[in-house]
Design a protein around this motif. Structure first.
Motif, PDB file in Angstrom:
ATOM      1  N   LYS A 170      29.208  27.619  28.534  1.00 22.52           N
ATOM      2  CA  LYS A 170      29.327  28.846  27.738  1.00 22.52           C
ATOM      3  C   LYS A 170      30.765  29.329  27.699  1.00 22.52           C
ATOM      4  CE  LYS A 170      24.631  30.429  28.375  1.00 22.52           C
ATOM      5  NZ  LYS A 170      23.731  31.318  29.086  1.00 22.52           N
ATOM      6  N   LYS A 171      31.434  29.268  28.838  1.00 23.97           N
ATOM      7  CA  LYS A 171      32.822  29.717  28.917  1.00 23.97           C
ATOM      8  C   LYS A 171      33.719  28.924  27.975  1.00 23.97           C
ATOM      9  CE  LYS A 171      36.823  29.838  31.953  1.00 23.97           C
ATOM     10  NZ  LYS A 171      37.356  29.559  33.281  1.00 23.97           N
ATOM     11  N   TRP A 172      33.506  27.604  27.941  1.00 30.45           N
ATOM     12  CA  TRP A 172      34.374  26.723  27.167  1.00 30.45           C
ATOM     13  C   TRP A 172      33.814  26.395  25.786  1.00 30.45           C
ATOM     14  CZ3 TRP A 172      39.242  26.012  28.498  1.00 30.45           C
ATOM     15  CH2 TRP A 172      39.613  26.197  29.827  1.00 30.45           C
ATOM     16  N   ASP A 173      32.731  27.069  25.384  1.00 29.32           N
ATOM     17  CA  ASP A 173      32.170  26.931  24.042  1.00 29.32           C
ATOM     18  C   ASP A 173      32.073  25.463  23.604  1.00 29.32           C
ATOM     19  OD1 ASP A 173      31.062  27.892  21.685  1.00 29.32           O
ATOM     20  OD2 ASP A 173      33.015  28.089  20.706  1.00 29.32           O
ATOM     21  N   VAL A 174      31.191  24.734  24.264  1.00 27.20           N
ATOM     22  CA  VAL A 174      31.042  23.308  23.989  1.00 27.20           C
ATOM     23  C   VAL A 174      30.592  23.083  22.537  1.00 27.20           C
ATOM     24  CG1 VAL A 174      28.698  23.252  24.921  1.00 27.20           C
ATOM     25  CG2 VAL A 174      29.986  21.148  24.777  1.00 27.20           C
ATOM     26  N   PRO A 175      31.335  22.268  21.782  1.00 32.49           N
ATOM     27  CA  PRO A 175      30.937  21.971  20.403  1.00 32.49           C
ATOM     28  C   PRO A 175      29.616  21.192  20.368  1.00 32.49           C
ATOM     29  CG  PRO A 175      33.230  21.345  20.796  1.00 32.49           C
ATOM     30  CD  PRO A 175      32.620  21.660  22.123  1.00 32.49           C
ATOM     31  N   ASP A 176      28.896  21.313  19.271  1.00 34.65           N
ATOM     32  CA  ASP A 176      27.602  20.644  19.142  1.00 34.65           C
ATOM     33  C   ASP A 176      27.690  19.145  19.372  1.00 34.65           C
ATOM     34  OD1 ASP A 176      26.332  23.028  18.618  1.00 34.65           O
ATOM     35  OD2 ASP A 176      26.368  22.776  16.442  1.00 34.65           O
ATOM     36  N   VAL A 177      28.723  18.509  18.842  1.00 29.33           N
ATOM     37  CA  VAL A 177      28.837  17.050  18.989  1.00 29.33           C
ATOM     38  C   VAL A 177      28.994  16.657  20.458  1.00 29.33           C
ATOM     39  CG1 VAL A 177      31.339  16.948  18.574  1.00 29.33           C
ATOM     40  CG2 VAL A 177      29.909  14.961  18.062  1.00 29.33           C
ATOM     41  N   TRP A 178      29.726  17.442  21.219  1.00 24.14           N
ATOM     42  CA  TRP A 178      29.863  17.175  22.650  1.00 24.14           C
ATOM     43  C   TRP A 178      28.575  17.532  23.390  1.00 24.14           C
ATOM     44  CZ3 TRP A 178      33.525  14.679  25.376  1.00 24.14           C
ATOM     45  CH2 TRP A 178      34.706  14.379  24.704  1.00 24.14           C
ATOM     46  N   GLN A 179      27.922  18.598  22.957  1.00 20.77           N
ATOM     47  CA  GLN A 179      26.660  19.006  23.577  1.00 20.77           C
ATOM     48  C   GLN A 179      25.654  17.866  23.508  1.00 20.77           C
ATOM     49  OE1 GLN A 179      25.851  22.000  25.096  1.00 20.77           O
ATOM     50  NE2 GLN A 179      23.855  21.154  25.558  1.00 20.77           N
ATOM     51  N   LYS A 180      25.536  17.276  22.337  1.00 16.23           N
ATOM     52  CA  LYS A 180      24.569  16.196  22.166  1.00 16.23           C
ATOM     53  C   LYS A 180      25.003  14.945  22.916  1.00 16.23           C
ATOM     54  CE  LYS A 180      21.957  13.574  18.837  1.00 16.23           C
ATOM     55  NZ  LYS A 180      21.616  13.339  17.452  1.00 16.23           N
ATOM     56  N   PHE A 181      26.242  14.587  22.783  1.00 16.20           N
ATOM     57  CA  PHE A 181      26.720  13.317  23.344  1.00 16.20           C
ATOM     58  C   PHE A 181      26.686  13.289  24.864  1.00 16.20           C
ATOM     59  CE2 PHE A 181      29.685   9.897  24.298  1.00 16.20           C
ATOM     60  CZ  PHE A 181      29.351   8.971  23.334  1.00 16.20           C
ATOM     61  N   TYR A 182      27.060  14.373  25.502  1.00 16.20           N
ATOM     62  CA  TYR A 182      27.158  14.368  26.965  1.00 16.20           C
ATOM     63  C   TYR A 182      26.080  15.143  27.703  1.00 16.20           C
ATOM     64  CZ  TYR A 182      31.464  11.827  27.113  1.00 16.20           C
ATOM     65  OH  TYR A 182      32.388  10.835  26.997  1.00 16.20           O
ATOM     66  N   PHE A 183      25.441  16.082  27.049  1.00 18.36           N
ATOM     67  CA  PHE A 183      24.565  16.983  27.788  1.00 18.36           C
ATOM     68  C   PHE A 183      23.106  16.957  27.353  1.00 18.36           C
ATOM     69  CE2 PHE A 183      28.876  18.790  27.530  1.00 18.36           C
ATOM     70  CZ  PHE A 183      29.253  18.516  28.832  1.00 18.36           C
ATOM     71  N   ASP A 184      22.772  16.189  26.321  1.00 20.66           N
ATOM     72  CA  ASP A 184      21.391  16.079  25.881  1.00 20.66           C
ATOM     73  C   ASP A 184      20.733  14.879  26.570  1.00 20.66           C
ATOM     74  OD1 ASP A 184      19.402  14.703  23.798  1.00 20.66           O
ATOM     75  OD2 ASP A 184      19.395  16.875  23.448  1.00 20.66           O
ATOM     76  N   GLU A 185      19.721  15.139  27.384  1.00 20.44           N
ATOM     77  CA  GLU A 185      19.100  14.075  28.197  1.00 20.44           C
ATOM     78  C   GLU A 185      18.481  12.971  27.351  1.00 20.44           C
ATOM     79  OE1 GLU A 185      16.568  15.267  31.419  1.00 20.44           O
ATOM     80  OE2 GLU A 185      17.762  17.081  31.720  1.00 20.44           O
ATOM     81  N   GLU A 186      17.807  13.326  26.272  1.00 19.16           N
ATOM     82  CA  GLU A 186      17.178  12.302  25.431  1.00 19.16           C
ATOM     83  C   GLU A 186      18.231  11.398  24.787  1.00 19.16           C
ATOM     84  OE1 GLU A 186      13.918  11.533  25.139  1.00 19.16           O
ATOM     85  OE2 GLU A 186      13.713  12.988  26.751  1.00 19.16           O
ATOM     86  N   PHE A 187      19.324  12.003  24.339  1.00 17.51           N
ATOM     87  CA  PHE A 187      20.397  11.208  23.739  1.00 17.51           C
ATOM     88  C   PHE A 187      21.030  10.295  24.782  1.00 17.51           C
ATOM     89  CE2 PHE A 187      24.757  10.606  22.092  1.00 17.51           C
ATOM     90  CZ  PHE A 187      24.431   9.991  20.885  1.00 17.51           C
TER      91      PHE A 187
END
Length: 77
Positions: free
Chosen positions: A50-67
């Motif tokens: 939240k602090k670093w406002d993760v962009p959607d593309v990074w959210q999906k690539f690194y932080f989405d478990e299914e991906f």
């Protein structure tokens, strides 16, 4: 451990999956940022994102478990 600047801020011109991350950016990603990230508890990781406002593309690539599972299944061994 000192807080590490996230890769999307440090290198904003290189999206996840770019060849940069397998060349020049790999050192930062794997030896600076990832150890810092792994040292955080789940709650701290949420605050960091939240602090670093993760962009959607990074959210999906690194932080989405299914991906991540899908990426691992397509990884050439």
């Amino acid at each position: 451990m000192e807080e590490a600047t996230p890769p999307w801020v440090k290198y904003p011109n290189y999206p996840p999956g770019d060849t940069f991350w397998r060349q020049s950016g790999e050192i930062y990603l794997h030896y600076v940022w990832r150890p810092y990230w792994d040292s955080l508890k789940s709650e701290q990781q949420g605050v960091y994102l939240k602090k670093w406002d993760v962009p959607d593309v990074w959210q999906k690539f690194y932080f989405d478990e299914e991906f991540q599972k899908w990426l691992e299944s397509t990884d050439d061994d």
